[in-house]
Enzyme design. Structure first.
Site, PDB file in Angstrom:
ATOM      1  N   HIS A 182      28.213  60.585  40.447  1.00 31.57           N
ATOM      2  CA  HIS A 182      29.277  61.288  39.729  1.00 31.57           C
ATOM      3  C   HIS A 182      30.159  60.230  39.073  1.00 31.57           C
ATOM      4  O   HIS A 182      30.928  59.541  39.734  1.00 31.57           O
ATOM      5  CB  HIS A 182      30.079  62.145  40.710  1.00 31.57           C
ATOM      6  N   LYS A 203      33.586  70.435  32.133  1.00 33.38           N
ATOM      7  CA  LYS A 203      34.419  69.258  31.888  1.00 33.38           C
ATOM      8  C   LYS A 203      33.527  68.030  31.841  1.00 33.38           C
ATOM      9  O   LYS A 203      32.637  67.866  32.671  1.00 33.38           O
ATOM     10  CB  LYS A 203      35.459  69.087  32.992  1.00 33.38           C
ATOM     11  N   LYS A 260      33.422  63.922  32.012  1.00 30.50           N
ATOM     12  CA  LYS A 260      34.133  62.716  32.420  1.00 30.50           C
ATOM     13  C   LYS A 260      33.836  61.618  31.402  1.00 30.50           C
ATOM     14  O   LYS A 260      32.693  61.182  31.262  1.00 30.50           O
ATOM     15  CB  LYS A 260      33.685  62.280  33.811  1.00 30.50           C
ATOM     16  N   ASP A 313      37.916  64.878  30.548  1.00 27.70           N
ATOM     17  CA  ASP A 313      38.847  64.175  31.427  1.00 27.70           C
ATOM     18  C   ASP A 313      38.689  62.687  31.165  1.00 27.70           C
ATOM     19  O   ASP A 313      37.634  62.108  31.413  1.00 27.70           O
ATOM     20  CB  ASP A 313      38.544  64.501  32.888  1.00 27.70           C
ATOM     21  N   GLU A 319      42.276  66.041  29.300  1.00 29.70           N
ATOM     22  CA  GLU A 319      42.997  65.721  30.534  1.00 29.70           C
ATOM     23  C   GLU A 319      43.366  64.236  30.612  1.00 29.70           C
ATOM     24  O   GLU A 319      42.511  63.374  30.448  1.00 29.70           O
ATOM     25  CB  GLU A 319      42.131  66.106  31.739  1.00 29.70           C
ATOM     26  N   ASP A 379      47.469  65.112  34.805  1.00 32.14           N
ATOM     27  CA  ASP A 379      46.813  65.135  36.111  1.00 32.14           C
ATOM     28  C   ASP A 379      47.328  63.994  36.971  1.00 32.14           C
ATOM     29  O   ASP A 379      48.183  64.180  37.823  1.00 32.14           O
ATOM     30  CB  ASP A 379      45.299  65.063  35.940  1.00 32.14           C
ATOM     31  N   LYS A 394      47.004  70.008  42.462  1.00 34.32           N
ATOM     32  CA  LYS A 394      46.132  69.459  43.511  1.00 34.32           C
ATOM     33  C   LYS A 394      46.925  69.391  44.804  1.00 34.32           C
ATOM     34  O   LYS A 394      47.956  68.712  44.876  1.00 34.32           O
ATOM     35  CB  LYS A 394      45.617  68.074  43.117  1.00 34.32           C
ATOM     36  N   GLU A 422      38.821  74.124  39.115  1.00 31.02           N
ATOM     37  CA  GLU A 422      37.735  73.145  39.142  1.00 31.02           C
ATOM     38  C   GLU A 422      37.284  72.922  40.589  1.00 31.02           C
ATOM     39  O   GLU A 422      36.932  71.816  40.981  1.00 31.02           O
ATOM     40  CB  GLU A 422      38.233  71.835  38.537  1.00 31.02           C
TER      41      GLU A 422
END
Length: 380
Positions: free
Chosen positions: A20, A165, A167, A196, A222, A247, A271, A325
């Site tokens: 990831h 989304k 990255k 993001d 983001e 964020d 979060k 998410e």
């Protein structure tokens, strides 16, 4: 009085379905800090703290969270009234600065135990759920355009996700933008695409890139610039055709207030780990709502316990303008719950049982915990 009698913590290492990739780190596995809180009447509550990439993302690591729970938070709370969450968490706040991930695990476990005693779901303890499920975005983070398109197509076919989304930020901006444009072109109007950047761009780069991304149909951008530069975030937000979301810039309620006052971003990511727990994150949500700022239910890629704790909190909100998410458990090949979270028709469904509504699979926990042995942290 029902008192807090014991805290047990352990590190749990779970494999991921694929690497990831973020701007600052590539995740190969996920480490959860599991907290089990036992009260004098025998009731127990579970909490979880999970970071991304050790210290690559934030100032807490799984190892530091566990150490601080064991060494500092446990002595503060053992013997305290388990039903008085305000008093317990205020006691912790007076003696422990920052460490919001550890505080989130503790607050979650206290709520879970209280829900078990009262026969109420965690969302009900927070005022009551107004949503039974939350729509969940999926992050495409392989870094390979063809693989990401194929993965998105599979998610659409399974009716698991229709918001994606990407990255970006680790590669050159032009390359990242081309990657995003190709994916959006392939998916068309069948799905929404967000990005993001994880703070990777300068203000100048962000201004140019946001325009290009918006022109390609990207719906949300983001944290394009470093978290500490509130004015740069505000200037980028003012000129970006696509909404910009804060964020990493939100690590506390005062951070959220400062961003709202500066008009720095029209969307806030929520979060629980970064604000100190399910109750704490709702303070940020209510502040944002009062300022007319849109909400997004964010994740630290938690496992099932942390994910469902977030879901219970977010389900008490009238709406999440940009959905959520909460896909963390789906990124893992293994789970430590008897019944993993249910994802269906693009949503994560909330459990109906008391507290978090979950039960640990003790055998699987024993297999995946790092120490592979029972760890008693403290007793009354």
């Amino acid at each position: 009085m029902i008192s807090i009698e014991r805290l047990d913590t352990c590190l749990v290492d779970l494999p991921t379905i694929r690497p990831h990739k973020l701007a600052m780190h590539t995740l190969q596995r996920q480490t959860l800090v599991l907290l089990r809180l036992t009260c004098s009447d025998g009731s127990q509550g579970l909490g979880e703290a999970t970071t991304i990439g050790g210290l690559a993302y934030a100032g807490e690591s799984p190892e530091s969270i566990k150490t601080n729970l064991d060494t500092y938070l446990a002595p503060l709370v053992i013997g305290q009234d388990a039903d008085n969450l305000n008093a317990v968490m205020q006691r912790v706040e007076r003696s422990v600065r920052a460490n919001t991930f550890a505080k989130s695990a503790l607050e979650t476990a206290l709520l879970d135990a209280q829900g078990q005693r009262r026969g109420l779901g965690l969302a009900e303890l927070l005022g009551g759920r107004v949503q039974q499920g939350l729509e969940v975005a999926w992050t495409l983070a392989s870094g390979d355009t063809a693989k990401d398109v194929a993965e998105a197509e599979r998610m659409l076919e399974l009716r698991r996700h229709r918001h994606f989304k990407l990255k970006i930020g680790a590669a050159e901006p032009a390359r990242d933008i081309a990657h995003v444009v190709a994916i959006k072109r392939a998916l068309g109007d069948r799905a929404s695409v967000r990005v993001d950047v994880n703070q990777a761009w300068s203000e100048g780069v962000a201004l140019r890139a946001c325009q290009a991304l918006a022109d390609a149909g990207v719906e949300l951008i983001e944290q394009p610039v470093p978290r500490h530069d509130v004015q740069a975030l505000a200037r980028v937000s003012a000129r970006s055709p696509a909404p910009v979301m804060a964020d990493e810039a939100i690590e506390s309620l005062p951070d959220a207030f400062a961003l709202a006052r500066a008009g720095a971003a029209p969307v806030f990511a929520l979060k629980i780990a970064k604000t100190g727990g399910p109750r704490a994150v709702l303070k940020v949500a209510h502040l944002a709502q009062a300022a007319g700022i849109g909400l997004y239910g964010g994740t630290m890629l938690e496992g099932s316990i942390g994910t469902l704790a977030s879901a219970h909190a977010f389900a008490t909100l009238e709406r999440l303008d940009w959905h959520s998410e909460l896909f963390g458990p789906l990124l893992l090949t293994e789970d430590i719950l008897v019944e993993p979270p249910t994802y269906r028709d693009f949503q994560l469904l909330l459990p109906q049982g008391p507290g978090l509504g979950v039960s640990l699979d003790e055998d699987r926990l024993a297999h995946f915990r790092r120490d592979r042995s029972s760890l008693a942290v403290a007793t009354a």
